[in-house]
Design a protein around this motif. Structure first.
Motif, PDB file in Angstrom:
ATOM      1  N   HIS A   9       0.830  -1.209   0.000  1.00 26.08           N
ATOM      2  CA  HIS A   9       0.000   0.000   0.000  1.00 26.08           C
ATOM      3  C   HIS A   9       0.865   1.260   0.000  1.00 26.08           C
ATOM      4  O   HIS A   9       0.536   2.242  -0.664  1.00 26.08           O
ATOM      5  N   ARG A  10       2.003   1.242   0.713  1.00 23.97           N
ATOM      6  CA  ARG A  10       2.896   2.398   0.692  1.00 23.97           C
ATOM      7  C   ARG A  10       3.490   2.603  -0.687  1.00 23.97           C
ATOM      8  O   ARG A  10       3.568   3.720  -1.197  1.00 23.97           O
ATOM      9  N   LEU A  11       3.926   1.494  -1.320  1.00 20.19           N
ATOM     10  CA  LEU A  11       4.472   1.603  -2.678  1.00 20.19           C
ATOM     11  C   LEU A  11       3.415   2.088  -3.659  1.00 20.19           C
ATOM     12  O   LEU A  11       3.697   2.907  -4.538  1.00 20.19           O
ATOM     13  N   ALA A  12       2.202   1.582  -3.499  1.00 20.41           N
ATOM     14  CA  ALA A  12       1.110   2.006  -4.386  1.00 20.41           C
ATOM     15  C   ALA A  12       0.827   3.487  -4.200  1.00 20.41           C
ATOM     16  O   ALA A  12       0.575   4.213  -5.173  1.00 20.41           O
ATOM     17  N   ALA A  13       0.880   3.961  -2.954  1.00 24.14           N
ATOM     18  CA  ALA A  13       0.637   5.390  -2.714  1.00 24.14           C
ATOM     19  C   ALA A  13       1.734   6.234  -3.349  1.00 24.14           C
ATOM     20  O   ALA A  13       1.456   7.278  -3.947  1.00 24.14           O
ATOM     21  N   LEU A  14       2.991   5.785  -3.257  1.00 20.48           N
ATOM     22  CA  LEU A  14       4.090   6.515  -3.887  1.00 20.48           C
ATOM     23  C   LEU A  14       3.944   6.536  -5.405  1.00 20.48           C
ATOM     24  O   LEU A  14       4.317   7.518  -6.060  1.00 20.48           O
ATOM     25  N   ALA A  15       3.435   5.447  -5.945  1.00 20.59           N
ATOM     26  CA  ALA A  15       3.244   5.368  -7.396  1.00 20.59           C
ATOM     27  C   ALA A  15       1.903   5.934  -7.823  1.00 20.59           C
ATOM     28  O   ALA A  15       1.582   5.935  -9.015  1.00 20.59           O
ATOM     29  N   ARG A  16       1.153   6.424  -6.863  1.00 25.03           N
ATOM     30  CA  ARG A  16      -0.184   6.993  -7.118  1.00 25.03           C
ATOM     31  C   ARG A  16      -1.098   5.972  -7.788  1.00 25.03           C
ATOM     32  O   ARG A  16      -1.771   6.261  -8.763  1.00 25.03           O
ATOM     33  N   LEU A  17      -1.063   4.748  -7.234  1.00 26.43           N
ATOM     34  CA  LEU A  17      -1.941   3.682  -7.704  1.00 26.43           C
ATOM     35  C   LEU A  17      -2.953   3.371  -6.614  1.00 26.43           C
ATOM     36  O   LEU A  17      -2.631   3.414  -5.421  1.00 26.43           O
ATOM     37  N   ALA A  18      -4.142   3.075  -7.027  1.00 24.65           N
ATOM     38  CA  ALA A  18      -5.179   2.682  -6.077  1.00 24.65           C
ATOM     39  C   ALA A  18      -5.294   1.165  -6.094  1.00 24.65           C
ATOM     40  O   ALA A  18      -5.580   0.578  -7.137  1.00 24.65           O
ATOM     41  N   LEU A  19      -5.013   0.533  -4.955  1.00 22.33           N
ATOM     42  CA  LEU A  19      -5.101  -0.923  -4.855  1.00 22.33           C
ATOM     43  C   LEU A  19      -6.050  -1.282  -3.728  1.00 22.33           C
ATOM     44  O   LEU A  19      -6.010  -0.677  -2.659  1.00 22.33           O
TER      45      LEU A  19
END
Length: 96
Positions: A9-19
């Motif tokens: 979730h942290r990586l997704a937030a940095l990549a601006r991805l919603a998972l």
């Protein structure tokens, strides 16, 4: 290396991805598999193995090196407005 869903979730937030949580859990599982494979590859015995340019021993098919165009150098040089010693003379376009 074990990936947690929080890390995903942290990586997704940095990549601006919603998972979703399910997607993050699946991604963590898949990344664990990828890193397990990388660990396995790093531990593979490679001593004495020569590096290869290509993993398959194939030769590249090339066409025969044959001249297919006629030599028109003299005809083109005759059309040039300025030529000297077999070179085209062109105006200077870059100023110092």
């Amino acid at each position: 290396m074990a990936f947690t869903t929080e890390a995903i979730h942290r990586l997704a937030a940095l990549a601006r991805l919603a998972l979703s949580d399910a997607e993050a859990e699946q991604m963590a599982h898949e990344l664990d598999g990828v890193f397990a494979l990388l660990d396995q590859l790093q531990n593979a015995p490679t001593e004495g193995v020569e590096p290869l340019a290509h993993p398959l021993e194939l030769t590249q098919r090339l066409r025969d090196d044959v001249v297919t165009e006629p030599d028109r150098r003299d005809a083109l040089m005759a059309l040039a407005p300025l030529a000297e010693n077999g070179l085209y003379l062109v105006p200077k376009v870059i100023e110092s």
